[in-house]
Design a protein around this motif. Structure first.
Motif, short mmCIF file in Angstrom:
data_model
loop_
_atom_site.label_atom_id
_atom_site.label_comp_id
_atom_site.label_asym_id
_atom_site.label_seq_id
_atom_site.Cartn_x
_atom_site.Cartn_y
_atom_site.Cartn_z
N GLU A 168 0.83 -1.21 0.00
CA GLU A 168 0.00 0.00 0.00
C GLU A 168 0.86 1.25 0.00
OE1 GLU A 168 -3.08 2.54 2.80
OE2 GLU A 168 -2.26 0.63 3.52
N GLY A 169 1.93 1.26 0.80
CA GLY A 169 2.80 2.44 0.85
C GLY A 169 3.48 2.70 -0.47
N ALA A 170 3.91 1.63 -1.16
CA ALA A 170 4.56 1.81 -2.46
C ALA A 170 3.58 2.36 -3.50
CB ALA A 170 5.16 0.48 -2.93
N LEU A 171 2.36 1.84 -3.52
CA LEU A 171 1.38 2.33 -4.49
C LEU A 171 0.89 3.72 -4.11
CD1 LEU A 171 -0.65 -0.92 -5.26
CD2 LEU A 171 0.94 0.29 -6.75
N ASN A 172 0.83 4.02 -2.81
CA ASN A 172 0.50 5.40 -2.41
C ASN A 172 1.56 6.37 -2.92
OD1 ASN A 172 -1.91 4.86 -1.11
ND2 ASN A 172 -0.99 4.66 0.91
N ARG A 181 -4.00 4.64 5.03
CA ARG A 181 -5.26 4.29 5.67
C ARG A 181 -5.13 4.43 7.19
NH1 ARG A 181 -5.28 1.04 1.09
NH2 ARG A 181 -7.33 0.66 0.14
N SER A 182 -6.25 4.70 7.82
CA SER A 182 -6.25 4.75 9.28
C SER A 182 -6.04 3.36 9.84
CB SER A 182 -7.57 5.33 9.79
OG SER A 182 -8.66 4.51 9.39
N LEU A 183 -5.69 3.29 11.12
CA LEU A 183 -5.39 2.00 11.75
C LEU A 183 -6.60 1.08 11.70
CD1 LEU A 183 -3.43 0.24 13.31
CD2 LEU A 183 -4.24 1.33 15.43
N TYR A 247 -4.11 -2.08 -8.28
CA TYR A 247 -4.17 -0.67 -8.66
C TYR A 247 -5.50 -0.03 -8.27
CZ TYR A 247 -0.17 -2.01 -11.55
OH TYR A 247 1.04 -2.49 -11.99
N SER A 248 -6.56 -0.81 -8.21
CA SER A 248 -7.88 -0.25 -7.89
C SER A 248 -8.10 -0.14 -6.39
CB SER A 248 -8.99 -1.11 -8.51
OG SER A 248 -8.85 -1.20 -9.91
N TYR A 249 -7.59 -1.11 -5.63
CA TYR A 249 -7.96 -1.23 -4.23
C TYR A 249 -6.90 -0.73 -3.26
CZ TYR A 249 -9.78 -3.38 0.05
OH TYR A 249 -10.26 -3.58 1.32
N MET A 250 -5.63 -0.95 -3.56
CA MET A 250 -4.60 -0.70 -2.57
C MET A 250 -4.29 0.78 -2.35
SD MET A 250 -3.96 -3.52 -1.22
CE MET A 250 -2.57 -3.00 -0.21
N PRO A 251 -4.19 1.64 -3.38
CA PRO A 251 -3.91 3.05 -3.08
C PRO A 251 -5.03 3.68 -2.25
CG PRO A 251 -3.54 2.58 -5.40
CD PRO A 251 -4.24 1.40 -4.83
N ASN A 252 -4.66 4.51 -1.31
CA ASN A 252 -5.65 5.17 -0.46
C ASN A 252 -6.23 6.40 -1.16
OD1 ASN A 252 -7.21 5.60 1.85
ND2 ASN A 252 -5.66 6.92 2.78
N ALA A 260 -6.92 2.11 -13.89
CA ALA A 260 -6.38 0.89 -13.31
C ALA A 260 -6.25 -0.21 -14.36
CB ALA A 260 -7.27 0.42 -12.16
N PHE A 261 -7.21 -0.28 -15.28
CA PHE A 261 -7.17 -1.33 -16.30
C PHE A 261 -6.03 -1.11 -17.29
CE2 PHE A 261 -8.68 -3.24 -20.34
CZ PHE A 261 -8.74 -4.56 -19.91
#
Length: 474
Positions: A168-172, A181-183, A247-252, A260-261
């Motif tokens: 998540e951090g890399a894609l962010n 994301r929050s905890l 690509y669709s779900y992980m970035p915040n 994404a496609f």
């Protein structure tokens, strides 16, 4: 902004046109000619098609811009460092991830299908990939048969969660998202990924393979009787689907399906192409195998992991550029802003937050607010962070933002003070006191506060006309 009347210009449209600052070190910098050449190339690539207005030239220039942006980010080093960080995390988390996936799939009766999926990922390693697959499955069986205890199980799950957090951090980073994301969201959403992700991945692999090996599809595609080609496209479709999900779900942030496609298609094609080349390299790397002996398989595995993560990040970067083409020129470079622009962004953001609060609508997400205001999310997030320090903005558990206090108690002077006078930092320089110059700066601040100290955010929402200098003073 069409609703607020606060016209926010494109921040980064001509950021690289300004001449570089020449210092004593820049005169002896060996890379100065290359930077000048880069600035000229960017000027040619990003400016002249708009002047000509030729549709054909723009069709040619657009893919060149995307290719240039991806190559610039690739050789810039940041994506490579992120990929190396993911490799380091993968070495610790791969066996726990497979073990957790094996446990989840065993409850649904699909645990036997996990080994072919792992073998397909390691297929570019050739015979070494088959050997690694067998070893990984042995580790997983040992983890399943050994009594780990409560502490061992917690460590296992924690390792998987940390791995997902790294992704998540890399894609962010590729999406210029500063806030993770929050905890609470991390715990719930990561658990969903751990439990549902392996089932969906293996089920999709099985379904695609069965569809490809069906008699009707074989007849239509002309592959009847060629068993070697059956199930040939299923792994590649699975890779594209996996990239699309990441690509669709992980970035915040909110990612449009089209962006994404496109990134998933690029990532899947690049993964297949690089995998084919890497397979040939692994086959002919006999000398390296002789030199490194038993370590050769580890080195090949780490190189393949690095290439896989790097391809994943490049696909995510392309998705970002497809959704935000205004960043093609600047990339991850610092976006210059002026004090006046920062004040306008802060006032515009507070106006929209207050307007949504009064209307009783859903709270703004930072990404949606940035899209609406037509400003980079990193710039907006910086101003919102300053406002949050002063208690003017509140971030909720679902990562949405709202006014931090009653609108009637937030003055426009406080909003400007938040971005004009940041929290004292001991690293900031403390210039020598010059009474006349300091007095002039103080008079400017006092004039601003006097003109806006009596006007609240609620007053701004009620009155469509912005307050003018001196009106609040009576």
């Amino acid at each position: 902004c069409p609703r607020t009347g606060l016209s926010l210009p494109a921040v980064a449209s001509h950021a690289t046109l300004s001449p570089p600052i020449v210092t004593g070190y820049a005169l002896t910098d060996a890379f100065t000619p290359f930077r000048t050449l880069q600035h000229r190339f960017e000027h040619w690539l990003f400016d002249w098609p708009e002047r000509t207005g030729d549709r054909a030239i723009q069709l040619v220039a657009t893919p060149l811009r995307y290719a240039y942006a991806l190559l610039r980010d690739l050789f810039g080093g940041d994506l490579g460092l992120r990929a190396m960080g993911l490799v380091y995390s993968s070495l610790f988390a791969l066996v726990p991830v497979v073990a957790v996936s094996f446990s989840v799939l065993k409850a649904f009766g699909y645990h036997r299908e996990l080994e072919p999926v792992l073998a397909e990922f390691l297929r570019p390693l050739g015979e070494k990939g088959t050997e690694l697959t067998v070893r990984f499955m042995q580790f997983v069986e040992n983890a399943q048969t050994t009594v780990l205890g409560t502490v061992g199980f917690v460590i296992l799950v924690y390792t998987v969660i940390v791995m997902i957090e790294k992704i998540e951090g890399a894609l962010n980073f590729t999406w210029h998202v500063e806030r993770p994301r929050s905890l609470a969201r991390r715990v719930t959403e990561y658990m969903v990924i751990m439990l549902v992700g392996p089932v969906l991945m293996v089920a999709a692999m099985v379904l695609l393979t069965r569809i490809e090996t069906s008699a009707m599809v074989a007849r239509v595609s002309g592959l009847a009787g060629t068993s070697g080609l059956r199930g040939h496209y299923a792994p590649y479709l699975l890779i594209i689907g996996l990239f699309w999900f990441l690509y669709s779900y992980m970035p915040n942030t909110r990612v449009r399906w089209r962006a994404a496609f496109i990134g998933a298609l690029f990532g899947g094609a690049a993964w297949v192409g690089v995998g084919a080349i890497f397979t040939r390299i692994a086959v002919y790397a006999t000398q390296a195998a002789a030199i490194y002996a038993g370590f050769a398989i580890v080195l090949l595995f780490m190189v393949w992991l690095h290439l896989s993560w790097l391809i994943m990040l490049l696909g995510g970067q392309l998705s970002f550029y497809v959704q935000h083409p205004e960043h093609l020129r600047t990339g991850h470079g610092e976006i210059p802003t002026t004090s006046a622009l920062r004040e306008r962004i802060a006032l515009g953001a507070m106006y929209l937050l207050g307007e949504r609060f009064v209307a009783g609508g859903p709270r703004w997400k930072v990404s949606d607010l940035a899209d609406y205001m037509d400003v980079p999310a990193t710039v907006l997030d910086g101003e919102l962070s300053l406002l949050e320090v002063r208690g003017l903005v509140l971030t909720a558990e679902d990562d949405t933002v709202a006014p931090g206090r009653d609108l009637g108690s937030i003055t426009l002077a406080e909003i400007l003070d938040a971005v004009r006078h940041e929290t004292p930092n001991p690293r900031s320089p403390d210039p020598r006191r010059l009474p006349k110059a300091d007095n002039a700066a103080r008079l400017a601040d006092d004039a601003m506060r006097a003109s806006l100290s009596q006007t609240t955010l609620r007053d701004l929402l009620r009155d469509p006309e912005p307050p003018r200098a001196g009106e609040a003073m009576g």
